[in-house]
Design an enzyme around this catalytic site. Structure first.
Site, PDB file in Angstrom:
ATOM      1  CD  GLU A  86      17.659  -4.680 -13.730  1.00  0.00           C
ATOM      2  OE1 GLU A  86      18.736  -4.147 -14.048  1.00  0.00           O
ATOM      3  OE2 GLU A  86      17.579  -5.655 -12.970  1.00  0.00           O
ATOM      4  CE  LYS A 264      22.685  -5.474 -13.455  1.00  0.00           C
ATOM      5  NZ  LYS A 264      21.219  -5.477 -13.445  1.00  0.00           N
ATOM      6  CG  ASP A 280      30.983  10.056 -14.653  1.00  0.00           C
ATOM      7  OD1 ASP A 280      30.630   8.924 -15.025  1.00  0.00           O
ATOM      8  OD2 ASP A 280      32.052  10.575 -15.001  1.00  0.00           O
ATOM      9  CG  HIS A 378      12.875  -9.789 -12.428  1.00  0.00           C
ATOM     10  ND1 HIS A 378      13.139  -8.720 -13.229  1.00  0.00           N
ATOM     11  CD2 HIS A 378      13.908  -9.869 -11.550  1.00  0.00           C
ATOM     12  CE1 HIS A 378      14.277  -8.177 -12.864  1.00  0.00           C
ATOM     13  NE2 HIS A 378      14.765  -8.854 -11.836  1.00  0.00           N
TER      14      HIS A 378
HETATM   15  C1  MEV Z   1      19.373  -8.009 -11.116  1.00  0.00           C
HETATM   16  O1  MEV Z   1      19.504  -6.837 -11.903  1.00  0.00           O
HETATM   17  C2  MEV Z   1      20.107  -7.845  -9.798  1.00  0.00           C
HETATM   18  C3  MEV Z   1      20.217  -9.120  -8.961  1.00  0.00           C
HETATM   19  O2  MEV Z   1      20.759 -10.158  -9.753  1.00  0.00           O
HETATM   20  C4  MEV Z   1      21.107  -8.792  -7.797  1.00  0.00           C
HETATM   21  C5  MEV Z   1      21.527  -9.997  -6.981  1.00  0.00           C
HETATM   22  O3  MEV Z   1      21.584 -11.111  -7.506  1.00  0.00           O
HETATM   23  O4  MEV Z   1      21.846  -9.783  -5.790  1.00  0.00           O
HETATM   24  C6  MEV Z   1      18.859  -9.584  -8.485  1.00  0.00           C
END
Ligand code: MEV
Length: 425
Positions: A86, A264, A280, A378
């Site tokens: 990513e 995430k 892992d 991004h």
């Molecule tokens: C993207 O991989 C992760 C984010 O969505 C985390 C977040 O929203 O805090 C940017």
């Protein structure tokens, strides 16, 4: 509609050599010779090693390995290898770390290196009595566990405690035994699973019930890695940025829909180091999410506050079952080099570095989200990906990406056109 006459019943597939498996798959899926050659090029993971790591191997899946710079943790500087597909993930850690470097960076700690193995006992009429009967055998359990792994005991690890709970379930009461084991520099799954399997028959004997599952718990809450850090408000763009980030954290902690995304992002950082070091990722992810829900409400893994001086204080506490010995960590040549780059002396140190990376990741995500939004950063990297998809190579990638950014549209058709224009100049 075309009838599917292909069969997935390939007898003895697992016994074939890697190149023979590739041929069988190529026949099934119509892979070209180039595609078969691509699979057989396993890069820097030798094919025979890959073939021993998992089953039915036909190739390897290369993921970029990046280095997070600017990391200052517990008074020392670190270069942290991160494996991720990513874009922005590595940059996010570097940026967060740069903004707290002059203020001392991250401080980390660990609750211990204890893992839990569970033994499920069913079919007992007097579960409370059975619980006490098991607890009475603590010394015997300790000996049996330690006999399973004398090397671990020599290294200072081994059995530490015994806990037994009576659980109400849909199929009646269950008596759940927890073996608490210090697994030191090993992630510990093998060690504690072996112990659970050795103890289970004795538990049946002592209680008259039947034991069923014998397996570690990935909710490694006796192996919590902690990181904290203070970002000076003047270094991060002022009070409005700070307050926007705190508000974003409050949103995550109140709402599981947001918390899932927030966490995430934290795992973007954590899993990348876990993967780079051959550990892992699924174990760490399962532990993290279960821990985030431990109070019966799924919330944020991080905490954000304003200090007495008005600065931004972030902290993270997360189960971190990672090791330096066993499995791919010792075998995978890239994992071995990643560990050398890190220079960690113990699994505990590795876990603490990973926690700092998770906190850094969350800082950058919250800051971007509370200010410009994440798409700006991004998009620059996304434009490069699209340029590569259009066929750009070498210096062409930056040229095409720039053209897309200037056009304000990151699209494959525009990338192909920009590449054509560039090549016909
Ligand atoms: C993207 O991989 C992760 C984010 O969505 C985390 C977040 O929203 O805090 C940017």
């Amino acid at each position: 509609m075309k009838t599917n006459i292909r069969s997935s019943r390939i007898g003895g597939f697992h016994k074939l050599a890697v190149d023979q498996r590739v041929k069988a798959v190529a026949e099934f899926a119509g892979l070209s010779l180039d595609e078969q050659a691509h699979l057989l090029n396993t890069g820097n993971l030798p094919s025979d090693m890959a073939d021993h790591l998992i089953e039915n191997v036909v190739g390897t899946m290369n993921i970029p390995l990046g280095i997070a710079t600017n990391m200052r943790i517990d008074g020392l500087d670190w270069l942290v290898p991160m494996a991720s597909e990513e874009s922005s993930v590595v940059a996010a850690v570097c940026n967060a770390a740069r903004q707290c470097y002059d203020n001392g960076g991250f401080v980390t700690s660990m609750s211990g290196t204890l893992m839990i193995a569970q033994i499920q006992l069913v079919g007992v009429r007097d579960p409370e009595h059975a619980r006490i009967r098991i607890l009475e055998r603590k010394a015997e359990v300790e000996n049996l566990c330690n006999e399973c792994d004398p090397i671990l005991v020599n290294l200072g690890g081994g059995f530490r405690d015994l806990e037994v709970r009576v659980l109400k379930t849909q199929s009646g009461p269950m008596v759940i035994t927890h073996l608490i084991v210090d697994t030191r520099d090993a992630m510990g799954a093998n060690a504690v699973n072996t112990m659970a399997e050795a103890i289970a028959p004795r538990i049946s004997e002592w209680t008259g019930g039947q034991t069923n599952l014998r397996i570690l718990s990935n909710l490694a809450d006796r192996r919590l890695a902690r990181a904290r850090c203070i970002w000076r408000t003047q270094d991060i763009g002022g009070e409005s940025v700070r307050d926007g980030m705190i508000s974003a954290y409050h949103f995550a902690d109140a709402d599981p829909y947001r918390a899932a995304t927030h966490n995430k992002g934290i795992m973007n950082g954590i899993s990348a180091v876990v993967l780079a070091t051959g550990n892992d990722t699924r174990a760490v992810e399962a532990g993290a999410h279960a821990y985030a829900a431990r109070k019966g409400h799924y919330g944020s893994l991080t905490r954000w506050e304003v200090t007495a001086e008005g600065d931004l204080a972030g902290s993270l506490e997360v189960p971190m079952a990672v090791g330096l010995v066993g499995g791919a960590t010792k075998l995978h040549p890239t994992a071995r080099i990643a560990l050398k780059i890190l220079g960690v002396a113990s699994a505990e140190q590795l876990a603490r570095v990973i926690a700092a990376v998770g906190l850094a990741q969350n800082f950058s995500a919250l800051k971007a989200l509370a200010t410009t939004g994440i798409q700006k950063g991004h998009m620059a990297l996304h434009a490069q990906n699209i340029a590569m998809m259009a066929g750009a190579v070498g210096e062409e990638i930056d040229h095409v990406a720039q053209a897309l950014i200037q056009a304000g549209k990151v699209r494959l058709d525009l990338a192909e056109k920009a590449l054509n224009d560039l090549r016909s100049r």
